[in-house]
Design a protein around this motif. Structure first.
Motif: not given
Length: 371
Positions: A159, A161, A184, A210, A218, A222-223, A226-227
């Protein structure tokens, strides 16, 4: 060109897809129901009110019959400009290149904005995920597992991150399988900015994808959403490190719901970042301590001439303080008692071991062995 004057003819089919994406009250599930009934988006917008009412509420049917929203027109112009740049693509649900595994999840996105190699989205993938605030050993594990899996021909999904995701992507880029970053934000943005260089390398060698409109910044909500794409794209999800309330557990839960394998690395019973992995194992995730374990579960051949890395901490250099430390976090007072060394000597040796990358300093005055 005035964004509000962009016509459907200028954007072709993409204009209809964007118009559908921006319809109020229509999410991926309702949109898919409409597509199942009317075919392509053009069919939806040419349908009668009565026909639409058979699929969606009256308010949504009326919105469909209205003129395109200004935001859809402005997004069309922005998207067409973005598509004029090399390496950028938009995949719709109707595209042959749309990843088939995503079609198996309940709410696949209408559109996927892609930078890089879209074919990677349809290759066999393994997600490698974990904590943003990872330990040094966890980040080393992520890179090592991802690299070995990538050398075996599996594409690494994560992802973008900080922490585990970053090192999973780095490892994936070192192998033939490369890596996919599911983000995300809009595909024209990079978050976090610290990963700008990594994102550029992924776009050149791998793929960034995306579901979110271009320019969308961000937003925390959203995060977790998106997982589902990280889980949906992968044949299996490997959790390297995760705290008890980690977002990685959302990805793992979704993977289980989608019928994907879930793998977890065990750790010390005293390590906060092992709690989530241990919880997953209790819930049925497969305990793995080597890449071979993952490859065997996937029934995937190992790369010729490569050795899959074993779980960490198996062959540390001989050092009396490392022996006293063991594999669990420990404070300096306890180490002094175990090793019969003076406190000053313990602190000096710990500093040297930390600088050598063999020991990591943790919050709360604790130390943990890295190798």
């Amino acid at each position: 060109m005035d964004a509000n004057t962009v016509s459907e003819d200028q954007g072709g089919e993409l204009a209809f897809w964007l118009r559908l994406q921006w319809l109020p009250g229509v999410g991926p599930v309702a949109a898919r129901a409409l597509l199942a009934r009317f075919g392509l988006p053009q069919g939806i917008f040419s349908a009668s009110f009565d026909a639409l009412r058979e699929v969606v509420p009256a308010g949504v049917a009326r919105a469909i019959l209205q003129a395109p929203r200004p935001v859809a027109n402005s997004q069309l112009e922005l998207t067409l400009q973005w598509l004029s740049q090399p390496g950028n693509a938009v995949l719709t649900l109707a595209d042959y290149a749309y990843p088939s595994l995503l079609l198996e999840i309940p709410d696949p996105p209408l559109l996927l904005y892609v930078r890089g190699r879209p074919e990677l989205l349809s290759r066999p993938c393994v997600a490698v995920i974990g904590s943003r605030n990872a330990s040094t050993q966890g980040m080393q594990n992520a890179a090592a597992f991802a690299e070995a899996l990538s050398h075996a021909g599996l594409t690494i999904v994560s992802g973008l991150a900080l922490g585990i995701d970053t090192h999973a992507h780095e490892g994936g880029l070192r192998g033939e399988g490369a890596t996919v970053a599911v983000i995300g934000t809009g595909a024209d943005l990079v978050y976090p900015r610290r990963n700008l260089d990594l994102a550029q390398r992924i776009a050149a060698q791998g793929c960034i994808v995306s579901e979110y409109a271009l320019g969308l910044p961000a937003i925390p909500s959203n995060f977790p959403r998106r997982n589902r794409l990280i889980s949906g794209l992968a044949r299996g999800v490997l959790v390297i490190e995760a705290a008890a309330q980690s977002g990685s557990l959302i990805t793992a839960r979704l993977a289980g719901e989608y019928g994907r394998d879930v793998y977890a690395l065990p750790g010390s019973i005293h390590a906060t970042l092992a709690k989530g992995c241990h919880a997953l194992i209790k819930q049925g995730a497969k305990l793995v301590d080597s890449v071979d374990d993952v490859l065997q579960e996937l029934q995937w051949p190992a790369a010729a001439g490569t050795v899959a890395p074993a779980h960490p901490l198996l062959a540390a250099p001989a050092h009396p303080l490392l022996a006293a430390l063991g594999h669990d976090p420990c404070d300096a007072d306890t180490l002094a008692a175990r090793s019969s060394l003076a406190m000053a000597e313990v602190m000096g040796e710990l500093l040297a071991l930390e600088m050598a990358g063999l020991v990591e300093r943790l919050p709360g005055g604790l130390f943990q062995r890295c190798k």
